[in-house]
Design a protein around this motif. Structure first.
Motif, short mmCIF file in Angstrom:
data_model
loop_
_atom_site.label_atom_id
_atom_site.label_comp_id
_atom_site.label_asym_id
_atom_site.label_seq_id
_atom_site.Cartn_x
_atom_site.Cartn_y
_atom_site.Cartn_z
N CYS A 1 11.78 13.91 9.40
CA CYS A 1 13.09 13.33 9.06
C CYS A 1 13.45 13.58 7.61
O CYS A 1 14.60 13.90 7.29
CB CYS A 1 13.10 11.83 9.36
SG CYS A 1 13.07 11.44 11.11
N LEU A 2 12.48 13.43 6.71
CA LEU A 2 12.72 13.66 5.29
C LEU A 2 13.13 15.11 5.05
O LEU A 2 14.06 15.38 4.28
CB LEU A 2 11.47 13.31 4.47
CG LEU A 2 11.58 13.44 2.96
CD1 LEU A 2 12.63 12.47 2.41
CD2 LEU A 2 10.22 13.18 2.31
N HIS A 3 12.46 16.03 5.72
CA HIS A 3 12.80 17.45 5.58
C HIS A 3 14.22 17.72 6.08
O HIS A 3 15.00 18.40 5.40
CB HIS A 3 11.79 18.31 6.33
CG HIS A 3 12.05 19.77 6.20
ND1 HIS A 3 11.81 20.46 5.04
CD2 HIS A 3 12.56 20.67 7.08
CE1 HIS A 3 12.16 21.72 5.20
NE2 HIS A 3 12.61 21.88 6.43
N LEU A 4 14.58 17.17 7.24
CA LEU A 4 15.93 17.36 7.78
C LEU A 4 16.98 16.79 6.86
O LEU A 4 17.98 17.46 6.54
CB LEU A 4 16.04 16.74 9.17
CG LEU A 4 15.46 17.52 10.32
CD1 LEU A 4 15.49 16.70 11.60
CD2 LEU A 4 16.20 18.83 10.51
N ILE A 5 16.81 15.56 6.45
CA ILE A 5 17.79 14.90 5.58
C ILE A 5 17.90 15.65 4.25
O ILE A 5 19.00 15.90 3.77
CB ILE A 5 17.41 13.42 5.36
CG1 ILE A 5 17.56 12.64 6.67
CG2 ILE A 5 18.28 12.80 4.27
CD1 ILE A 5 16.94 11.26 6.66
N SER A 6 16.77 16.03 3.67
CA SER A 6 16.79 16.71 2.38
C SER A 6 17.45 18.08 2.46
O SER A 6 18.07 18.53 1.50
CB SER A 6 15.35 16.87 1.85
OG SER A 6 14.79 15.60 1.61
N TRP B 1 15.43 9.40 -5.48
CA TRP B 1 16.04 9.05 -4.20
C TRP B 1 15.21 9.59 -3.03
O TRP B 1 15.11 8.96 -2.00
CB TRP B 1 17.49 9.54 -4.11
CG TRP B 1 17.65 11.04 -3.98
CD1 TRP B 1 17.86 11.93 -4.98
CD2 TRP B 1 17.60 11.81 -2.77
NE1 TRP B 1 17.94 13.21 -4.48
CE2 TRP B 1 17.78 13.16 -3.12
CE3 TRP B 1 17.43 11.49 -1.42
CZ2 TRP B 1 17.79 14.20 -2.18
CZ3 TRP B 1 17.43 12.51 -0.49
CH2 TRP B 1 17.62 13.85 -0.86
N GLN B 2 14.61 10.76 -3.24
CA GLN B 2 13.82 11.37 -2.17
C GLN B 2 12.50 10.60 -1.98
O GLN B 2 12.05 10.41 -0.85
CB GLN B 2 13.55 12.83 -2.52
CG GLN B 2 13.52 13.74 -1.34
CD GLN B 2 13.44 15.20 -1.77
OE1 GLN B 2 13.11 15.53 -2.91
NE2 GLN B 2 13.74 16.08 -0.84
N LEU B 3 11.89 10.17 -3.08
CA LEU B 3 10.69 9.34 -2.98
C LEU B 3 11.00 8.02 -2.28
O LEU B 3 10.23 7.57 -1.42
CB LEU B 3 10.11 9.07 -4.37
CG LEU B 3 9.33 10.20 -5.01
CD1 LEU B 3 9.05 9.89 -6.47
CD2 LEU B 3 8.04 10.47 -4.26
N ALA B 4 12.13 7.42 -2.64
CA ALA B 4 12.54 6.16 -2.00
C ALA B 4 12.79 6.37 -0.51
O ALA B 4 12.37 5.54 0.32
CB ALA B 4 13.78 5.59 -2.68
N GLY C 1 0.82 -1.21 0.00
CA GLY C 1 0.00 0.00 0.00
C GLY C 1 0.85 1.26 0.00
O GLY C 1 0.56 2.23 -0.72
N SER C 2 1.92 1.26 0.79
CA SER C 2 2.84 2.40 0.81
C SER C 2 3.54 2.56 -0.53
O SER C 2 3.70 3.68 -1.03
CB SER C 2 3.89 2.22 1.92
OG SER C 2 3.29 2.33 3.18
N LEU C 3 3.96 1.45 -1.12
CA LEU C 3 4.63 1.50 -2.41
C LEU C 3 3.69 2.04 -3.50
O LEU C 3 4.08 2.90 -4.30
CB LEU C 3 5.17 0.12 -2.79
CG LEU C 3 5.98 0.06 -4.09
CD1 LEU C 3 7.21 0.95 -4.01
CD2 LEU C 3 6.38 -1.39 -4.38
N ALA C 4 2.46 1.56 -3.51
CA ALA C 4 1.49 2.07 -4.48
C ALA C 4 1.25 3.56 -4.28
O ALA C 4 1.13 4.32 -5.26
CB ALA C 4 0.17 1.30 -4.35
N SER C 5 1.23 3.99 -3.03
CA SER C 5 1.04 5.42 -2.73
C SER C 5 2.20 6.26 -3.23
O SER C 5 1.99 7.35 -3.80
CB SER C 5 0.87 5.61 -1.22
OG SER C 5 -0.23 4.88 -0.74
N ILE C 6 3.42 5.78 -3.04
CA ILE C 6 4.61 6.49 -3.51
C ILE C 6 4.64 6.54 -5.03
O ILE C 6 4.97 7.57 -5.62
CB ILE C 6 5.90 5.84 -2.95
CG1 ILE C 6 6.16 6.30 -1.52
CG2 ILE C 6 7.12 6.10 -3.81
CD1 ILE C 6 6.57 7.76 -1.39
N ILE C 7 4.28 5.45 -5.68
CA ILE C 7 4.28 5.41 -7.14
C ILE C 7 3.23 6.37 -7.70
O ILE C 7 3.46 7.05 -8.70
CB ILE C 7 4.05 3.96 -7.64
CG1 ILE C 7 5.29 3.11 -7.33
CG2 ILE C 7 3.72 3.94 -9.13
CD1 ILE C 7 5.09 1.63 -7.54
#
Length: 157
Positions: free
Chosen positions: A149-154, A102-105, A31-37
């Motif tokens: 976390c994504l915001h910090l890393i990015s 890479w950011q989506l992953a 479900g998460s993968l489908a959402s990201i795609i």
């Protein structure tokens, strides 16, 4: 034999994101993968206000669908119910527009980590709210952790 009403069929189809929730292994991950795609076409192109509206709609519909699905499947938070993954995964992407692969992953991995390990208050949120709201809210909290976390890393890359 128990026949499902049309409303129950609709609710369970929404709650399971159609057939995806019925995959035999790791339906939440699928479900998460489908959402990201789907996000680069259905979520990320929207303006921030539109994304917020979409998330509110998913939360409302998901809460209803999850509550109905729990009654139909006679189980609290059945594994096949994955609309909460859509909500949490897209919440992770809320403040980002176009994203490189890479950011989506990374968004996918971060959300799955917080959703699976459920640090406080993710686990608390799951149990603090009744029915479908609890199902949806814990993934929302996991999505907020992943968003931070994504915001910090990015910002450092």
């Amino acid at each position: 034999m128990n026949q499902k009403s049309p409303i129950d069929i609709l609710a369970t189809a929404l709650a399971t994101l159609g057939p995806i929730g019925h995959f035999p292994k790791a339906p939440g991950t699928w479900g998460s993968l489908a959402s990201i795609i789907a996000a680069p076409w259905l979520f990320l192109p929207l303006q921030l206000g539109e994304r917020i509206a979409v998330l509110i709609a998913i939360l409302a519909v998901g809460t209803w669908a999850c509550s109905r699905a729990e009654a139909v499947f006679k189980k609290k938070d059945p594994g096949c119910v994955i609309i909460d993954e859509l909500f949490g995964q897209w919440l992770t992407l809320l403040f980002f527009a176009a994203m490189p692969l890479w950011q989506l992953a990374l968004a996918f991995v971060l959300f799955r980590v917080f959703d699976i390990f459920k640090p406080w208050p993710v686990k608390w949120a799951e149990n603090a709210f009744p029915g479908g709201l609890g199902v949806m809210i814990d993934d929302g909290v996991a999505g907020l952790y992943a968003l931070g976390c994504l915001h910090l890393i990015s910002s450092f890359i």
